[in-house]
Design a protein around this motif. Structure first.
Motif, PDB file in Angstrom:
ATOM      1  N   GLY A 249       0.797  -1.252   0.114  1.00  0.00           N
ATOM      2  CA  GLY A 249       0.056  -0.021   0.030  1.00  0.00           C
ATOM      3  C   GLY A 249       0.769   1.332   0.107  1.00  0.00           C
ATOM      4  N   PRO A 250       0.308   2.217  -0.575  1.00  0.00           N
ATOM      5  CA  PRO A 250       0.907   3.595  -0.617  1.00  0.00           C
ATOM      6  C   PRO A 250       1.256   4.600   0.594  1.00  0.00           C
ATOM      7  CG  PRO A 250      -1.285   3.904  -1.243  1.00  0.00           C
ATOM      8  CD  PRO A 250      -0.990   2.527  -1.063  1.00  0.00           C
ATOM      9  N   LYS A 251       0.400   4.434   1.552  1.00  0.00           N
ATOM     10  CA  LYS A 251       0.409   5.178   2.560  1.00  0.00           C
ATOM     11  C   LYS A 251       1.711   5.085   3.549  1.00  0.00           C
ATOM     12  CE  LYS A 251      -3.573   6.859   2.255  1.00  0.00           C
ATOM     13  NZ  LYS A 251      -3.838   8.332   1.918  1.00  0.00           N
ATOM     14  N   PHE A 252       2.277   6.138   4.137  1.00  0.00           N
ATOM     15  CA  PHE A 252       3.268   6.231   4.846  1.00  0.00           C
ATOM     16  C   PHE A 252       4.642   5.814   4.223  1.00  0.00           C
ATOM     17  CE2 PHE A 252      -0.308   6.202   7.748  1.00  0.00           C
ATOM     18  CZ  PHE A 252      -0.133   7.020   8.726  1.00  0.00           C
ATOM     19  N   LEU A 253       4.613   5.982   2.934  1.00  0.00           N
ATOM     20  CA  LEU A 253       5.725   5.783   2.324  1.00  0.00           C
ATOM     21  C   LEU A 253       6.421   7.148   1.586  1.00  0.00           C
ATOM     22  CD1 LEU A 253       5.075   2.454   0.322  1.00  0.00           C
ATOM     23  CD2 LEU A 253       6.763   2.866   2.433  1.00  0.00           C
ATOM     24  N   HIS A 254       5.926   8.213   2.266  1.00  0.00           N
ATOM     25  CA  HIS A 254       6.743   9.575   1.783  1.00  0.00           C
ATOM     26  C   HIS A 254       7.954   9.953   2.576  1.00  0.00           C
ATOM     27  CE1 HIS A 254       6.819  13.348  -0.243  1.00  0.00           C
ATOM     28  NE2 HIS A 254       6.349  13.987   1.040  1.00  0.00           N
ATOM     29  N   ALA A 255       8.971  10.021   1.956  1.00  0.00           N
ATOM     30  CA  ALA A 255      10.349  10.194   2.859  1.00  0.00           C
ATOM     31  C   ALA A 255      10.431  11.731   3.308  1.00  0.00           C
ATOM     32  CB  ALA A 255      11.422  10.053   1.801  1.00  0.00           C
ATOM     33  N   GLY A 256      10.996  11.775   4.443  1.00  0.00           N
ATOM     34  CA  GLY A 256      11.158  13.218   4.876  1.00  0.00           C
ATOM     35  C   GLY A 256      11.922  13.330   6.088  1.00  0.00           C
ATOM     36  N   PRO A 257      11.744  14.050   6.975  1.00  0.00           N
ATOM     37  CA  PRO A 257      12.445  14.389   8.148  1.00  0.00           C
ATOM     38  C   PRO A 257      12.529  13.465   9.355  1.00  0.00           C
ATOM     39  CG  PRO A 257      10.883  16.172   8.027  1.00  0.00           C
ATOM     40  CD  PRO A 257      10.670  15.248   6.999  1.00  0.00           C
ATOM     41  N   GLY A 258      11.579  12.539   9.216  1.00  0.00           N
ATOM     42  CA  GLY A 258      10.936  11.665  10.180  1.00  0.00           C
ATOM     43  C   GLY A 258       9.729  11.986  10.986  1.00  0.00           C
ATOM     44  N   PHE A 259       9.394  10.962  11.660  1.00  0.00           N
ATOM     45  CA  PHE A 259       8.020  11.118  12.225  1.00  0.00           C
ATOM     46  C   PHE A 259       7.983  11.580  13.679  1.00  0.00           C
ATOM     47  CE2 PHE A 259       9.307   6.782  13.706  1.00  0.00           C
ATOM     48  CZ  PHE A 259       9.321   6.825  14.948  1.00  0.00           C
ATOM     49  N   GLY A 260       6.947  12.619  14.182  1.00  0.00           N
ATOM     50  CA  GLY A 260       6.852  13.110  15.428  1.00  0.00           C
ATOM     51  C   GLY A 260       5.465  13.158  15.869  1.00  0.00           C
ATOM     52  N   GLY A 261       5.098  14.145  16.527  1.00  0.00           N
ATOM     53  CA  GLY A 261       3.445  14.030  17.135  1.00  0.00           C
ATOM     54  C   GLY A 261       3.320  13.265  18.348  1.00  0.00           C
ATOM     55  N   SER A 262       1.867  13.294  18.751  1.00  0.00           N
ATOM     56  CA  SER A 262       1.783  12.909  20.037  1.00  0.00           C
ATOM     57  C   SER A 262       1.683  11.283  20.098  1.00  0.00           C
ATOM     58  CB  SER A 262       0.280  13.637  20.330  1.00  0.00           C
ATOM     59  OG  SER A 262      -0.715  12.946  19.422  1.00  0.00           O
TER      60      SER A 262
END
Length: 448
Positions: A249-262
């Protein structure tokens, strides 16, 4: 049904408002009287698209109310949701369950008649058993069933996630709880949302497992991005090739600066601690946490390299501060570490975010804030896209170029293509794509 929600933070508020919108009679309880007064007037302090409108409409319809007194909400409730915070405990990384247990004890003293007590907070395996013990100890005469009903809400999309869920996981210890829980969510049957009934411990583990898996998916594509940069590939096309496989599946396969959040940072850490306690270590999750921590420093190094290896006395413009678009949440946002490192290296940082600047100002010193993306660009030596807000997707690049002291654009979210930016005279740096190669316009880059 009559429902009481204990805790009017993000999860509790969204849950209560959406249940009221389904037609249930909902009372939300919070021990902060100032918050209660504001919510009773339809005022909210968080940014979540559509939430304010739903609060006002359901207040007007008489289905939703707010109070600071459990005695006004719990005795008449058929269901009581515990939706209080479970932050990482200082010192060891375990989930802090003190608020959950305090809420359970307080609720127990006001129970009247058969009541389903639902743990909505994200809690470690076995918490439901302890909540049941606490309620029984505090009120041995209570006729109660304790249920685990974990939330799967994405900030910025919470209303839609609640009303059109992929699944609703319900952990029960007794079949007597099945019917009222099914009735509570009956309005969702039209959307064919699957209700998954299981035992309490499995439900508790499912929440952590889902978040940890998604965090690993993000981390995997970020490592692939590094390999693509080294080997000359395009991570967005790699992600598309992977995502078209239905097993992935395509979700959560977008490269970037890493995950964050609550959720992801605290939940992955909590799962690691739970697994260690049970003598069954989660080594993939442990590595995911480590890689994600290192990712932010790597992004800072990318910015420094784009500026010729030195940022001292240079002005760096930062677009986007929150951990994702459509929220004002700064918790564990990659921008915090990235900006902190740039400041340590002597840079002047000017930033803009559509919703997050007030929260950011409480977390970061020595950052200047601007009124728009174009104001950020004024005399900047480099411009960095950290959060992919929609308003950053179609900026007037010619206007930015004229405002900047040096035309350097570091796109940590791969919002633009090299060709689009280069024709305006920018030197362009992205994530996981070789210099001079266009982004694949068919790859989804929206926040997940």
């Amino acid at each position: 049904m009559k429902v009481a929600i204990v805790g009017s933070g993000y999860v509790g508020l969204v849950t209560g408002v959406c249940l009221a919108d389904f037609g249930h009679e909902v009372v939300c309880v919070d021990n902060d009287q100032t918050k209660v007064d504001r919510l009773s007037r339809g005022e909210i302090s968080i940014h979540e698209p559509g939430l304010g409108e739903l609060i006002k409409s359901n207040l007007a319809a008489g289905r939703l109310s707010f109070t600071s007194a459990l005695s006004e909400a719990v005795p008449t409730a058929e269901m009581v949701f515990i939706s209080v915070g479970t932050p990482s405990r200082r010192g060891d990384g375990h989930a802090d369950l003190s608020y959950v247990y305090a809420a359970a004890e307080a609720v127990a003293g006001h129970l009247s008649g058969f009541t389903v007590v639902v743990t909505k907070s994200t809690v470690p395996v076995g918490t439901g058993d302890e909540v049941a013990r606490i309620v029984d100890s505090a009120n041995p005469d209570a006729d109660v069933e304790v249920v685990s009903n974990p939330e799967f809400l994405r900030e910025g999309s919470a209303i839609d996630d609640f009303k059109r869920p992929d699944r609703i996981v319900i952990g029960i210890a007794n079949e007597r709880a099945r019917t009222p829980m099914a009735e509570l969510y009956r309005p969702l049957y039209l959307n064919q949302a699957p209700l998954m009934f299981t035992d309490r411990r499995t439900a508790e583990l499912t929440k952590y497992a889902a978040n940890a898996f998604l965090a690993m998916k993000i981390t995997f594509i970020n490592e692939m991005a590094d390999l693509c940069e080294a080997a000359g590939g395009d991570v967005q096309q790699v992600a598309r090739g992977m995502g078209l496989d239905n097993r992935i599946g395509p979700k959560f396969l977008h490269a970037g600066p890493g995950f964050g959040g609550s959720c992801f940072p605290k939940d992955t850490l909590a799962l690691v601690k739970i697994a260690q306690d049970f003598g069954s270590p989660m080594r993939l999750v442990e590595t995911t946490i480590s890689i994600n921590d290192q990712r932010k420093a790597a992004m800072s190094r990318k910015i420094v390299a784009a500026c010729g290896g030195e940022v001292r006395r240079k002005t760096i413009g930062v677009l986007g501060l929150t951990f994702k678009p459509n929220t004002d949440d700064m918790r564990e946002a990659p921008s915090i570490d990235i900006i902190g490192d740039l400041l340590d290296k002597g840079a002047r940082v000017v930033a803009y975010d559509p919703q997050g600047m007030r929260a950011a100002a409480e977390l970061m010193d020595n950052v200047e804030y601007a009124a728009s993306a174009y104001a950020v660009a004024e005399n900047a030596d480099a411009l960095v896209i950290v959060t992919e807000w929609n308003e950053f997707r179609s900026l007037d690049l010619a206007r930015l170029r004229r405002a900047m002291a040096s035309p350097v654009l570091v796109d940590l979210r791969n919002v633009y293509s090299y060709e689009e930016v280069a024709k305006h005279g920018f030197t362009y740096f992205s994530v996981g794509r070789p210099d001079g190669q266009d982004a694949d316009p068919t790859v989804e880059t929206a926040a997940e």
